[in-house]
Motif scaffolding. Structure first.
Motif, PDB file in Angstrom:
ATOM      1  N   VAL A 185       1.008  -1.321  -0.061  1.00  0.00           N
ATOM      2  CA  VAL A 185       0.091  -0.045  -0.049  1.00  0.00           C
ATOM      3  C   VAL A 185       0.999   1.143  -0.171  1.00  0.00           C
ATOM      4  CG1 VAL A 185      -1.714   1.271   1.299  1.00  0.00           C
ATOM      5  CG2 VAL A 185      -1.829  -1.269   1.215  1.00  0.00           C
ATOM      6  N   GLN A 186       2.019   1.457   0.714  1.00  0.00           N
ATOM      7  CA  GLN A 186       2.899   2.326   0.780  1.00  0.00           C
ATOM      8  C   GLN A 186       3.492   2.642  -0.589  1.00  0.00           C
ATOM      9  OE1 GLN A 186       5.284   1.194   4.276  1.00  0.00           O
ATOM     10  NE2 GLN A 186       3.890   2.221   5.771  1.00  0.00           N
ATOM     11  N   ARG A 187       3.952   1.515  -0.992  1.00  0.00           N
ATOM     12  CA  ARG A 187       4.515   1.558  -2.156  1.00  0.00           C
ATOM     13  C   ARG A 187       3.774   2.119  -3.470  1.00  0.00           C
ATOM     14  NH1 ARG A 187       5.858  -3.226  -2.668  1.00  0.00           N
ATOM     15  NH2 ARG A 187       7.588  -3.205  -1.712  1.00  0.00           N
ATOM     16  N   ALA A 188       2.540   1.674  -3.395  1.00  0.00           N
ATOM     17  CA  ALA A 188       1.525   2.073  -4.579  1.00  0.00           C
ATOM     18  C   ALA A 188       1.308   3.648  -4.387  1.00  0.00           C
ATOM     19  CB  ALA A 188       0.265   1.385  -4.084  1.00  0.00           C
ATOM     20  N   ALA A 189       1.145   3.926  -3.141  1.00  0.00           N
ATOM     21  CA  ALA A 189       0.961   5.458  -2.497  1.00  0.00           C
ATOM     22  C   ALA A 189       2.087   6.303  -3.093  1.00  0.00           C
ATOM     23  CB  ALA A 189       0.616   5.908  -1.339  1.00  0.00           C
ATOM     24  N   ARG A 190       3.199   5.932  -2.746  1.00  0.00           N
ATOM     25  CA  ARG A 190       4.532   6.497  -3.334  1.00  0.00           C
ATOM     26  C   ARG A 190       4.691   6.763  -4.589  1.00  0.00           C
ATOM     27  NH1 ARG A 190       9.500   4.770  -4.633  1.00  0.00           N
ATOM     28  NH2 ARG A 190       9.066   2.302  -3.673  1.00  0.00           N
ATOM     29  N   LEU A 191       4.359   5.568  -5.324  1.00  0.00           N
ATOM     30  CA  LEU A 191       4.588   5.818  -6.778  1.00  0.00           C
ATOM     31  C   LEU A 191       3.564   6.599  -7.693  1.00  0.00           C
ATOM     32  CD1 LEU A 191       5.326   1.950  -7.572  1.00  0.00           C
ATOM     33  CD2 LEU A 191       6.829   3.710  -7.722  1.00  0.00           C
ATOM     34  N   ALA A 192       2.358   6.916  -6.944  1.00  0.00           N
ATOM     35  CA  ALA A 192       1.267   7.614  -7.335  1.00  0.00           C
ATOM     36  C   ALA A 192       1.299   9.013  -6.945  1.00  0.00           C
ATOM     37  CB  ALA A 192      -0.086   7.151  -6.870  1.00  0.00           C
ATOM     38  N   GLY A 193       2.726   9.299  -6.235  1.00  0.00           N
ATOM     39  CA  GLY A 193       3.045  10.660  -5.800  1.00  0.00           C
ATOM     40  C   GLY A 193       2.163  11.350  -4.662  1.00  0.00           C
ATOM     41  N   HIS A 194       1.416  10.493  -3.765  1.00  0.00           N
ATOM     42  CA  HIS A 194       0.986  10.800  -2.704  1.00  0.00           C
ATOM     43  C   HIS A 194       1.298   9.936  -1.390  1.00  0.00           C
ATOM     44  CE1 HIS A 194      -2.231   7.983  -3.174  1.00  0.00           C
ATOM     45  NE2 HIS A 194      -2.314   7.954  -4.476  1.00  0.00           N
ATOM     46  N   GLY A 195       2.490   9.536  -1.338  1.00  0.00           N
ATOM     47  CA  GLY A 195       3.032   8.838  -0.034  1.00  0.00           C
ATOM     48  C   GLY A 195       3.137   9.907   1.030  1.00  0.00           C
ATOM     49  N   GLU A 196       2.913   9.251   2.435  1.00  0.00           N
ATOM     50  CA  GLU A 196       2.933  10.104   3.529  1.00  0.00           C
ATOM     51  C   GLU A 196       4.406  10.188   3.933  1.00  0.00           C
ATOM     52  OE1 GLU A 196       0.159   8.238   6.115  1.00  0.00           O
ATOM     53  OE2 GLU A 196      -1.652   8.988   4.936  1.00  0.00           O
ATOM     54  N   GLY A 197       5.429   9.392   3.604  1.00  0.00           N
ATOM     55  CA  GLY A 197       7.013   9.391   4.147  1.00  0.00           C
ATOM     56  C   GLY A 197       6.992   8.137   5.117  1.00  0.00           C
ATOM     57  N   ILE A 198       6.003   7.331   5.385  1.00  0.00           N
ATOM     58  CA  ILE A 198       6.447   6.138   6.223  1.00  0.00           C
ATOM     59  C   ILE A 198       6.648   5.016   5.613  1.00  0.00           C
ATOM     60  CG2 ILE A 198       5.096   4.928   7.960  1.00  0.00           C
ATOM     61  CD1 ILE A 198       5.729   7.730   8.604  1.00  0.00           C
ATOM     62  N   PHE A 199       7.449   4.241   5.683  1.00  0.00           N
ATOM     63  CA  PHE A 199       7.960   3.213   5.066  1.00  0.00           C
ATOM     64  C   PHE A 199       8.153   1.862   6.038  1.00  0.00           C
ATOM     65  CE2 PHE A 199       9.449   6.664   2.706  1.00  0.00           C
ATOM     66  CZ  PHE A 199       9.369   6.247   1.438  1.00  0.00           C
ATOM     67  N   GLY A 200       7.302   0.989   5.943  1.00  0.00           N
ATOM     68  CA  GLY A 200       7.050   0.015   7.113  1.00  0.00           C
ATOM     69  C   GLY A 200       6.060   0.229   8.204  1.00  0.00           C
ATOM     70  N   GLY A 201       6.108  -0.874   8.992  1.00  0.00           N
ATOM     71  CA  GLY A 201       4.934  -0.768   9.813  1.00  0.00           C
ATOM     72  C   GLY A 201       4.884  -2.144  10.774  1.00  0.00           C
ATOM     73  N   HIS A 202       4.187  -2.077  11.954  1.00  0.00           N
ATOM     74  CA  HIS A 202       4.298  -3.266  12.764  1.00  0.00           C
ATOM     75  C   HIS A 202       2.955  -4.218  12.377  1.00  0.00           C
ATOM     76  CE1 HIS A 202       5.323   0.114  15.826  1.00  0.00           C
ATOM     77  NE2 HIS A 202       6.267  -0.663  15.697  1.00  0.00           N
ATOM     78  N   SER A 203       1.985  -3.796  11.660  1.00  0.00           N
ATOM     79  CA  SER A 203       0.892  -4.501  11.397  1.00  0.00           C
ATOM     80  C   SER A 203       0.841  -5.397   9.851  1.00  0.00           C
ATOM     81  CB  SER A 203      -0.434  -3.796  11.267  1.00  0.00           C
ATOM     82  OG  SER A 203      -0.596  -3.051  12.697  1.00  0.00           O
ATOM     83  N   VAL A 204       0.391  -6.332   9.937  1.00  0.00           N
ATOM     84  CA  VAL A 204       0.346  -6.977   8.662  1.00  0.00           C
ATOM     85  C   VAL A 204      -1.245  -6.919   8.068  1.00  0.00           C
ATOM     86  CG1 VAL A 204       0.803  -9.169   7.463  1.00  0.00           C
ATOM     87  CG2 VAL A 204       2.515  -8.296   9.171  1.00  0.00           C
ATOM     88  N   GLY A 205      -1.492  -6.858   6.826  1.00  0.00           N
ATOM     89  CA  GLY A 205      -2.579  -6.694   6.216  1.00  0.00           C
ATOM     90  C   GLY A 205      -3.468  -5.404   6.492  1.00  0.00           C
ATOM     91  N   VAL A 206      -3.238  -4.773   7.610  1.00  0.00           N
ATOM     92  CA  VAL A 206      -3.798  -3.529   7.993  1.00  0.00           C
ATOM     93  C   VAL A 206      -2.953  -2.552   8.234  1.00  0.00           C
ATOM     94  CG1 VAL A 206      -5.987  -4.900   8.870  1.00  0.00           C
ATOM     95  CG2 VAL A 206      -3.928  -4.110  10.118  1.00  0.00           C
ATOM     96  N   PRO A 207      -3.209  -1.402   8.004  1.00  0.00           N
ATOM     97  CA  PRO A 207      -2.512  -0.281   8.459  1.00  0.00           C
ATOM     98  C   PRO A 207      -2.271  -0.187  10.074  1.00  0.00           C
ATOM     99  CG  PRO A 207      -4.601   0.995   7.800  1.00  0.00           C
ATOM    100  CD  PRO A 207      -4.786  -0.727   7.636  1.00  0.00           C
ATOM    101  N   ASP A 208      -1.230   0.601  10.213  1.00  0.00           N
ATOM    102  CA  ASP A 208      -0.991   0.637  11.811  1.00  0.00           C
ATOM    103  C   ASP A 208      -1.952   1.808  12.417  1.00  0.00           C
ATOM    104  OD1 ASP A 208       1.253  -0.986  11.843  1.00  0.00           O
ATOM    105  OD2 ASP A 208       2.843   0.470  12.003  1.00  0.00           O
ATOM    106  N   GLY A 209      -2.210   1.740  13.541  1.00  0.00           N
ATOM    107  CA  GLY A 209      -3.126   2.790  14.059  1.00  0.00           C
ATOM    108  C   GLY A 209      -4.521   2.442  13.990  1.00  0.00           C
ATOM    109  N   GLY A 210      -4.692   1.045  13.641  1.00  0.00           N
ATOM    110  CA  GLY A 210      -6.359   0.608  13.974  1.00  0.00           C
ATOM    111  C   GLY A 210      -6.731   0.062  15.316  1.00  0.00           C
ATOM    112  N   PRO A 211      -7.803  -0.509  15.516  1.00  0.00           N
ATOM    113  CA  PRO A 211      -8.231  -1.138  16.983  1.00  0.00           C
ATOM    114  C   PRO A 211      -7.033  -1.986  17.267  1.00  0.00           C
ATOM    115  CG  PRO A 211      -9.915  -1.239  15.026  1.00  0.00           C
ATOM    116  CD  PRO A 211      -8.642  -0.855  14.368  1.00  0.00           C
ATOM    117  N   SER A 212      -6.871  -1.897  18.370  1.00  0.00           N
ATOM    118  CA  SER A 212      -5.620  -2.457  19.177  1.00  0.00           C
ATOM    119  C   SER A 212      -5.936  -2.873  20.359  1.00  0.00           C
ATOM    120  CB  SER A 212      -4.367  -1.682  19.077  1.00  0.00           C
ATOM    121  OG  SER A 212      -4.583  -0.419  19.752  1.00  0.00           O
TER     122      SER A 212
END
Length: 331
Positions: A185-212
């Protein structure tokens, strides 16, 4: 703790902390203070970062680093060979762990992500420094583990407990680099020109910061690589502590006293712990939450638990049938 376990790879210290690595011991004390202060921050600072209070991460790292530091400080005391090497590596670990923790605190003050963050030049530089420190911590820990591979002692069970715990701890650290890999997801966003500058994360299959889950922050809707990371790292405490428990129980049940029984139990515990680590890693990598295991995960966990119970019973039972009990370990 029994005399035999304290003499894992050498003579028992005359004082409780004699021979410990003092700088690592000081770092552990500093982390205890940091844990109190950052917990106060959790209660008093209302800011939230990636779905959790901004000071939760420094608090958790203070506990983990403190446990790590005090364990290796003690293990230096039971080495009979390679102490100079262990001393140098210990100093190196104090520096690296301090750099890692300082980076966390700085970013918490700024209200910024400390890992995977390349949103600014400062974030990028600090993240790279922390990443290099983490990699060197893993290498240093591996060297210390190797020192114990060649250690000799009358108490072989204790040596094997330390060896297994140290090696599994390094395996747990190996999940750190996996977290730093850019997601699809991060790679696709970066290539599309609207990446957030975040590379990697703890979660797999979902973005970080969701229900925990509370405090741990582990995802309840996807996989989380922090789980095998934590389980692996703390094998260094868990496996030797199981042997300490066996030694305490041996005062009441003589069947647990023979060296062969103690070695067998360490082997069973080590293999079981490795199985647990493999299972939670497999679960996380499949994008499955710890609290929502599927049938395959439950079957694997059941197999690990069954092996632990049957293996332990078999080791103790064979020892009892052979009837070769030694005098219970002296206190």
């Amino acid at each position: 703790m029994s005399t035999a376990t304290r003499e894992a790879v050498g003579a028992a210290p005359r004082r409780s902390t004699e021979g410990w690595h003092r700088p690592l011991l000081v770092l552990a004390a500093a982390m205890a203070v940091a844990a109190v202060l950052t917990f106060a921050g959790v209660l008093l600072d209302p800011r939230v970062l990636v779905g959790e209070p901004v000071w939760v991460k420094p608090f958790k790292f203070a506990l983990s680093i403190g446990t790590f530091a005090i364990t290796w400080s003690w293990l230096r005391a039971v080495l009979t060979a390679g102490r100079r090497t262990a001393d140098v590596i210990g100093w190196f670990l104090v520096l690296l762990l301090s750099v890692e923790y300082l980076g966390l605190v700085v970013q918490a003050f700024r209200g910024r992500r400390s890992h995977f963050n390349k949103q600014s030049a400062f974030d990028t530089v600090l993240g790279n420094v922390m990443g290099i420190s983490a990699a060197l911590i893993m290498v240093s820990s591996l060297v210390l583990a190797v020192l114990f591979l060649f250690a000799r002692s009358r108490d072989r069970a204790a040596v094997w407990a330390i060896r297994a715990g140290a090696l599994l701890s390094v395996v747990g650290m190996g999940f750190g680099p996996l977290m730093g890999a850019e997601t699809e997801v991060q790679r696709a966003a970066r290539l599309a020109g609207h990446g957030e500058g975040i590379f990697g994360g703890h979660s797999v299959g979902v973005p970080d910061g969701g229900p925990s889950m509370p405090l741990t922050g582990w995802s309840t809707v996807g996989g989380d690589l922090r789980i095998p990371h934590l389980v692996g790292i703390h094998a260094l405490q868990v496996i030797p502590l199981v042997l300490v428990l066996v030694d305490l129980l041996a005062r009441r049940w003589a069947a647990l006293s023979p060296q062969a029984v103690r070695i067998g139990l360490v082997a069973v515990v080590s293999v079981s712990y490795a199985g647990l680590l493999a299972t939670v890693a497999w679960q996380a990598l499949r994008g499955q939450s710890l609290v929502h295991p599927d049938t395959a995960t439950l079957t694997a966990l059941g197999a690990v638990a069954g092996f632990a119970l049957i293996g332990s019973a078999a080791v103790v039972g064979v020892g009892a049938l052979r009837g070769k009990y030694r005098k219970p370990i002296a206190a």
